[in-house]
Design an enzyme around this catalytic site. Structure first.
Site, mmCIF file in Angstrom:
data_model
loop_
_atom_site.group_PDB
_atom_site.id
_atom_site.type_symbol
_atom_site.label_atom_id
_atom_site.label_comp_id
_atom_site.label_asym_id
_atom_site.label_seq_id
_atom_site.Cartn_x
_atom_site.Cartn_y
_atom_site.Cartn_z
ATOM 1 N N PHE A 1 -1.746 8.063 4.312
ATOM 2 C CA PHE A 1 -2.529 8.670 5.408
ATOM 3 C C PHE A 1 -3.744 9.451 4.900
ATOM 4 C CE2 PHE A 1 1.478 9.153 8.364
ATOM 5 C CZ PHE A 1 1.509 7.792 8.548
ATOM 6 N N ASN B 1 5.055 5.905 3.426
ATOM 7 C CA ASN B 1 4.303 6.618 2.391
ATOM 8 C C ASN B 1 4.125 8.108 2.637
ATOM 9 O OD1 ASN B 1 3.868 4.167 0.946
ATOM 10 N ND2 ASN B 1 2.379 3.612 2.526
ATOM 11 N N THR B 2 4.715 8.628 3.699
ATOM 12 C CA THR B 2 4.759 10.072 3.911
ATOM 13 C C THR B 2 6.228 10.457 3.841
ATOM 14 O OG1 THR B 2 2.751 10.166 5.251
ATOM 15 C CG2 THR B 2 4.349 11.936 5.595
ATOM 16 N N LYS C 1 5.504 3.409 17.153
ATOM 17 C CA LYS C 1 5.463 2.310 16.181
ATOM 18 C C LYS C 1 6.634 2.437 15.217
ATOM 19 C CE LYS C 1 2.388 -0.046 12.917
ATOM 20 N NZ LYS C 1 1.000 -0.139 12.428
ATOM 21 N N ASN D 1 5.760 -1.809 11.437
ATOM 22 C CA ASN D 1 4.998 -1.291 10.308
ATOM 23 C C ASN D 1 5.364 -2.089 9.049
ATOM 24 O OD1 ASN D 1 3.463 0.590 8.684
ATOM 25 N ND2 ASN D 1 3.812 2.106 10.298
ATOM 26 N N ASN E 1 0.826 -1.212 0.000
ATOM 27 C CA ASN E 1 0.000 0.000 0.000
ATOM 28 C C ASN E 1 0.854 1.254 0.000
ATOM 29 O OD1 ASN E 1 -0.469 1.882 2.576
ATOM 30 N ND2 ASN E 1 0.191 -0.143 3.317
ATOM 31 N N SER F 1 5.604 4.876 8.764
ATOM 32 C CA SER F 1 4.990 4.618 7.460
ATOM 33 C C SER F 1 5.942 5.067 6.363
ATOM 34 C CB SER F 1 3.678 5.381 7.325
ATOM 35 O OG SER F 1 3.298 5.398 5.969
HETATM 36 C C1 LIG Z 1 -3.637 -0.926 3.487
HETATM 37 C C2 LIG Z 1 -2.812 -0.702 4.701
HETATM 38 C C3 LIG Z 1 -2.849 0.530 5.337
HETATM 39 C C4 LIG Z 1 -2.090 0.761 6.483
HETATM 40 N N1 LIG Z 1 -2.166 1.974 7.110
HETATM 41 C C5 LIG Z 1 -1.475 2.176 8.255
HETATM 42 C C6 LIG Z 1 -1.604 3.396 8.955
HETATM 43 O O1 LIG Z 1 -2.349 4.296 8.573
HETATM 44 N N2 LIG Z 1 -0.857 3.553 10.083
HETATM 45 C C7 LIG Z 1 -0.032 2.575 10.568
HETATM 46 O O2 LIG Z 1 0.605 2.762 11.608
HETATM 47 N N3 LIG Z 1 0.091 1.395 9.925
HETATM 48 C C8 LIG Z 1 -0.626 1.183 8.798
HETATM 49 N N4 LIG Z 1 -0.505 -0.019 8.154
HETATM 50 C C9 LIG Z 1 0.426 -1.037 8.689
HETATM 51 C C10 LIG Z 1 -0.268 -2.066 9.584
HETATM 52 O O3 LIG Z 1 -0.826 -1.449 10.708
HETATM 53 C C11 LIG Z 1 0.734 -3.150 10.019
HETATM 54 O O4 LIG Z 1 1.734 -2.553 10.816
HETATM 55 C C12 LIG Z 1 1.403 -3.834 8.835
HETATM 56 O O5 LIG Z 1 0.473 -4.030 7.787
HETATM 57 C C13 LIG Z 1 1.999 -5.184 9.215
HETATM 58 O O6 LIG Z 1 0.991 -6.074 9.666
HETATM 59 P P1 LIG Z 1 0.349 -7.211 8.728
HETATM 60 O O7 LIG Z 1 1.486 -7.943 8.094
HETATM 61 O O8 LIG Z 1 -0.488 -8.037 9.657
HETATM 62 O O9 LIG Z 1 -0.484 -6.502 7.705
HETATM 63 C C14 LIG Z 1 -1.260 -0.267 6.999
HETATM 64 C C15 LIG Z 1 -1.233 -1.508 6.358
HETATM 65 C C16 LIG Z 1 -1.996 -1.749 5.226
HETATM 66 C C17 LIG Z 1 -1.938 -3.092 4.565
#
Ligand SMILES: Cc1cc2nc3c(=O)[nH]c(=O)nc-3n(C[C@H](O)[C@H](O)[C@H](O)COP(=O)(O)O)c2cc1C
Length: 345
Positions: free
Chosen positions: A113, A183-184, A220, A249, A109, A181
């Protein structure tokens, strides 16, 4: 696999991922009056002075705007981390910005934000707190930097996080400062201890000035930090009296994927999550636990897919667990499946 799961998987893997997210989330919200009557599985966990109904939560990014907490809790999640919320509302990156790599059980992704901003989410949470709930999950609020705030202006960055803290701390059971993240632009540079220390101090002070209750504060971190930088954050957390660390993350790495390089390349930039993250996220957890000792709360997230993954993350030192990508792939029964498995171990 149940019929429900089969339907979920087939319907939702044929639809464009961001649309599938909205459709699936709408169904979860619509089911809230029924699902919230089901018993919550798993045993309680006490952490950071809070009573978590069970060990598994929904990771940040799924419910960025806090619109579906009850429905998500109804699926079994003992805590829901809403956000990332930024100081000001923003649209995020242009679409498409959410992709699946099914062969790897992974998601990429670059949402950036997209969210309604701290003021709107604050009002929404105030309304949510004023309603009665059958099961109240622990509500985490994850905050991040507004894109237009220049990342190299530490005072402006602190002001932006302070604004979110002021608006959201009153409704948060715990707060997470997201500096990880990908992406910022420039966000992850805030993970260096010289910048992170003052930022966390500013958020702590603002939270304390806003609420009489001491709101637990976590940071985080990214899986892409070098081991020594992970340890530096661990030391900083102890030094500042932080309540916990959430690891991890998404990663910017694309190593070890079975999806074709052309498919991966076509997707482009973004954070990778899901199964390819399991090993590194577990390793980061072990590094953190060894460094901080037994008391600090560590939230394990990243690639937790199976019951074995969940058990291994707990064995590596996690106090609590979270997931996102496996929930996307496995559907609404995933949280209960994991909780039942962990409880039977
Ligand atoms: C579509 C998407 C959007 C995410 N948006 C955020 C976010 O806004 N803030 C954040 O701290 N992590 C965000 N994450 C990261 C997740 O909270 C998590 O840390 C990461 O996906 C690893 O866990 P997983 O392997 O179970 O997905 C996002 C992940 C995905 C897939």
């Amino acid at each position: 696999m149940t019929a429900y799961d089969a339907l979920f998987r087939h319907a939702f893997t044929r639809v464009e991922p961001e649309k599938a997210h909205h459709l699936g989330f709408r169904a979860v919200r619509a089911a809230a009056p029924v699902s919230s009557r089901l018993a919550l599985p798993g045993g309680p966990v006490r952490a950071m002075g809070l009573a978590f109904p069970n060990v598994l939560g929904l990771a940040a990014g799924f419910d960025k705007n806090a619109v579906g907490v009850d429905g998500l809790a109804g699926l079994g999640f003992g805590h829901v981390e809403v956000g990332t919320v930024t100081g000001r509302p923003q649209p995020g990156n242009p679409q498409p910005r959410l992709f699946r790599l099914p062969a790897d059980g992974a998601v990429v992704n670059r949402m950036g934000f997209n969210n309604d901003g701290a003021a709107v989410v604050s009002q929404r949470l105030a309304a949510w707190r004023s309603r009665r709930h059958r099961h109240t999950p622990v509500l985490g609020v994850n905050i991040g930097k507004t894109k237009v705030v220049p990342e190299d202006d530490q005072a402006a960055v602190e002001d932006d996080y302070r604004l979110s803290t002021r608006l959201l701390a009153p409704y948060a059971d715990y707060l997470v400062v997201n500096v990880s993240s990908p992406n910022t632009p420039g966000l992850r540079s805030l993970q260096s201890v010289e910048r992170l220390g003052p930022l966390l101090d500013a958020v702590r002070a603002e939270a304390d000035a806003t609420t009489a209750r001491r709101v637990p504060l976590l940071v985080k971190i990214a899986p892409d930090l070098a081991d020594e930088d992970v340890l530096a954050v661990a030391d900083l957390a102890k030094q500042l009296g932080l309540d916990g660390i959430t690891a991890t993350n998404t990663t910017i790495s694309r190593e070890g994927l079975t999806s074709s390089p052309a498919e991966v390349e076509a997707i482009g930039a973004g954070g990778l999550s899901g199964r390819p993250l399991t090993a590194r996220a577990e390793q980061v957890m072990r590094l953190l636990r060894d460094r901080v000792g037994p008391d600090l709360t560590l939230v394990g997230v990243g690639g937790i897919t199976t019951v074995d993954d969940a058990r291994a993350r707990l064995a590596a030192g996690a106090t609590l667990l979270q997931g996102y990508s496996a929930f996307v792939y496995e559907g609404p029964l995933w949280p209960r499946r994991i909780l039942r498995g962990v409880a039977s171990g």
